[in-house]
Design a protein around this motif. Structure first.
Motif, short mmCIF file in Angstrom:
data_model
loop_
_atom_site.label_atom_id
_atom_site.label_comp_id
_atom_site.label_asym_id
_atom_site.label_seq_id
_atom_site.Cartn_x
_atom_site.Cartn_y
_atom_site.Cartn_z
N VAL A 30 21.06 -9.42 -0.19
CA VAL A 30 20.55 -8.52 -1.24
C VAL A 30 19.82 -7.33 -0.62
O VAL A 30 19.91 -6.20 -1.10
CB VAL A 30 19.62 -9.29 -2.23
CG1 VAL A 30 18.90 -8.33 -3.17
CG2 VAL A 30 20.41 -10.33 -3.01
N LYS A 31 19.13 -7.59 0.49
CA LYS A 31 18.35 -6.50 1.11
C LYS A 31 19.20 -5.60 2.00
O LYS A 31 18.66 -4.70 2.65
CB LYS A 31 17.16 -7.08 1.88
CG LYS A 31 16.10 -7.60 0.91
CD LYS A 31 14.92 -8.21 1.60
CE LYS A 31 13.95 -8.77 0.54
NZ LYS A 31 13.08 -9.81 1.07
N GLY A 32 20.50 -5.85 2.08
CA GLY A 32 21.36 -4.88 2.77
C GLY A 32 21.91 -5.33 4.10
O GLY A 32 22.59 -4.57 4.79
N GLY A 84 21.99 4.13 -1.38
CA GLY A 84 21.63 2.77 -0.92
C GLY A 84 20.35 2.26 -1.56
O GLY A 84 19.77 1.28 -1.08
N THR A 85 19.89 2.91 -2.64
CA THR A 85 18.65 2.45 -3.27
C THR A 85 18.90 1.57 -4.49
O THR A 85 17.97 1.04 -5.08
CB THR A 85 17.76 3.65 -3.68
OG1 THR A 85 18.52 4.49 -4.56
CG2 THR A 85 17.31 4.45 -2.48
N ASN A 133 27.72 -5.22 3.91
CA ASN A 133 26.96 -4.23 3.12
C ASN A 133 27.24 -2.79 3.58
O ASN A 133 27.49 -1.90 2.77
CB ASN A 133 25.45 -4.47 3.21
CG ASN A 133 25.02 -5.77 2.57
OD1 ASN A 133 25.48 -6.83 2.97
ND2 ASN A 133 24.15 -5.71 1.58
N ARG A 134 27.20 -2.60 4.91
CA ARG A 134 27.34 -1.23 5.41
C ARG A 134 28.75 -0.70 5.14
O ARG A 134 28.93 0.45 4.74
CB ARG A 134 27.02 -1.19 6.90
CG ARG A 134 25.52 -1.39 7.16
CD ARG A 134 25.19 -1.69 8.61
NE ARG A 134 23.85 -2.24 8.73
CZ ARG A 134 23.53 -3.52 8.52
NH1 ARG A 134 24.46 -4.40 8.20
NH2 ARG A 134 22.28 -3.93 8.61
N GLU A 135 29.72 -1.59 5.35
CA GLU A 135 31.12 -1.21 5.12
C GLU A 135 31.35 -0.83 3.65
O GLU A 135 32.03 0.15 3.35
CB GLU A 135 31.96 -2.43 5.48
CG GLU A 135 33.43 -2.21 5.63
CD GLU A 135 34.13 -3.55 5.89
OE1 GLU A 135 35.16 -3.80 5.26
OE2 GLU A 135 33.64 -4.34 6.72
#
Ligand code: BYC
Length: 323
Positions: A281-283, A113-114, A288-290
């Protein structure tokens, strides 16, 4: 005339840097074994790895519809498209390896996730019309962006873009065809197409990145010929191309404030919601998580393939050394 050295690269040998920048100014292509400033290399790795990750994550919203495509023909073209995106990711990861990075490290950054990937793939595909909108708008935006990248100063990236753009053209056409058929169908189908356009329009404009004044990387990328046009220039080109296409299929761009400027020949559009963009963009976007969970699961499920390939390579190497 040799351009003045970039103020952002003062740690490099000034003579080599000046020679490098003169090559860029002459429109020469930089190849993997050529000398290049460390910041040029790092900018390429940053941008290319984000691009490769985007191709892989970009498979997910569309793969969601493979089993539900409305006909065999639609299923075949969607499967081919999703498969193409995997190929694009692989070419671009290969390109990053010419810059001395290992693709496994890049994959690990994505899984941890980075690493960044395009904001656009954090939105859900709710109806079949979304597959049309993704092909038309998302691949359409990608073509506008990547046609320019096909002229980038770094040879391996530029050459990958030539092939990728050809495939993206097919993707865009299949998306536009889906949208035009739905739009000309029943009132419910037309409404479904319009709803997809309403939801995908603004995220598609965000694909081009922040305004030029808020884009920390653009000056360096433009100076070194990695980008040939700025974020705002490409976004405007996409809007100008797309307005006529929407009209041709009787759909309305969800921007009542949009107007044509006779002097500039540009379609002027309303402000983009940049808070939304940065949140995604920041998650913290809708998916995003999916998306990350799906990539992690695919990676874990593919472990046996990597182990088998490794064992095969070792067996082959042993045979070769024994011969
Ligand atoms: N989403 O200084 P800026 C596809 C980040 S794949 C997320 O303007 P730059 C397709 C940016 O990375 C589509 N992050 O950046 C696949 C930077 O952060 P860092 C992907 C974004 O690099 C499957 C920060 O914001 N295409 O086409 O000069 C199916 C500041 O931005 C985004 C590519 O990757 C975003 N939208 O310009 C269908 C093309 N925008 O790294 C289609 C190659 C910005 O400093 N990439 N950020 O932490 C590019 O052309 C450029 O990298 C961008 C951004 C125009 C995207």
């Amino acid at each position: 005339m040799t351009p003045a050295p970039s103020p952002t690269a003062t740690t490099e040998d000034p003579k080599r840097l000046a020679e490098f920048e003169a090559r860029i100014a002459r429109g020469e292509t930089i190849e993997p074994k050529d000398w290049m400033p460390e910041k040029y290399r790092r900018q390429l790795v940053r941008m290319m790895s984000q691009h490769a990750h985007s191709e892989l994550v970009g498979m997910l919203p569309e793969a969601n519809w493979i089993t539900r495509a409305p006909s065999l023909r639609r299923k075949m073209s969607l499967m081919a498209k999703v498969q193409d995106e995997a190929g694009h990711g692989l070419y671009i990861y290969c390109g990053t390896e010419t810059l001395g990075v290992d693709r496994h490290d890049l994959t690990n950054q994505l899984l941890a996730g980075t690493a960044k990937y395009s904001s656009i793939f954090n939105y859900p595909t709710l109806t079949w019309a979304d597959i049309g909108a993704v092909g038309w708008l998302v691949d359409g935006a990608a073509i506008v962006n990547q046609t320019m990248l096909a002229k980038a100063s770094y040879g391996p990236y530029a050459r990958a873009m030539v092939r990728i753009c050809k495939e993206e053209n097919f993707h865009k056409r299949q998306g536009f065809e889906i949208m035009s058929i739905l739009s000309a169908g029943t009132p419910e189908q037309h409404a479904m197409a319009q709803d997809a356009l309403d939801r995908w329009w603004w995220p598609s404009l965000m694909m081009f990145g922040p305004h030029d004044k808020d884009s920390p990387n653009s000056d360096e990328l433009l100076r070194w010929g990695i980008k040939k046009k700025s974020n705002d220039e490409l976004r405007q080109r996409f809007v100008n191309l797309t307005v006529g296409q929407a009209k041709a299929i009787n759909l309305t761009i969800p921007d009542p404030g949009m107007k044509f400027n006779e002097a500039t020949k540009n379609w002027e559009f309303s402000d983009i919601n940049w808070d939304d963009f940065w949140r995604v963009v920041k998650g913290d976007g809708p998916c995003n998580r999916e998306r990350l969970a799906a990539r992690r699961s695919a990676h874990a499920n593919g472990e046996w393939v990597r182990a088998a390939a490794e064992a095969h390579a070792q067996k082959h190497a042993r045979k070769e050394s024994a011969a």
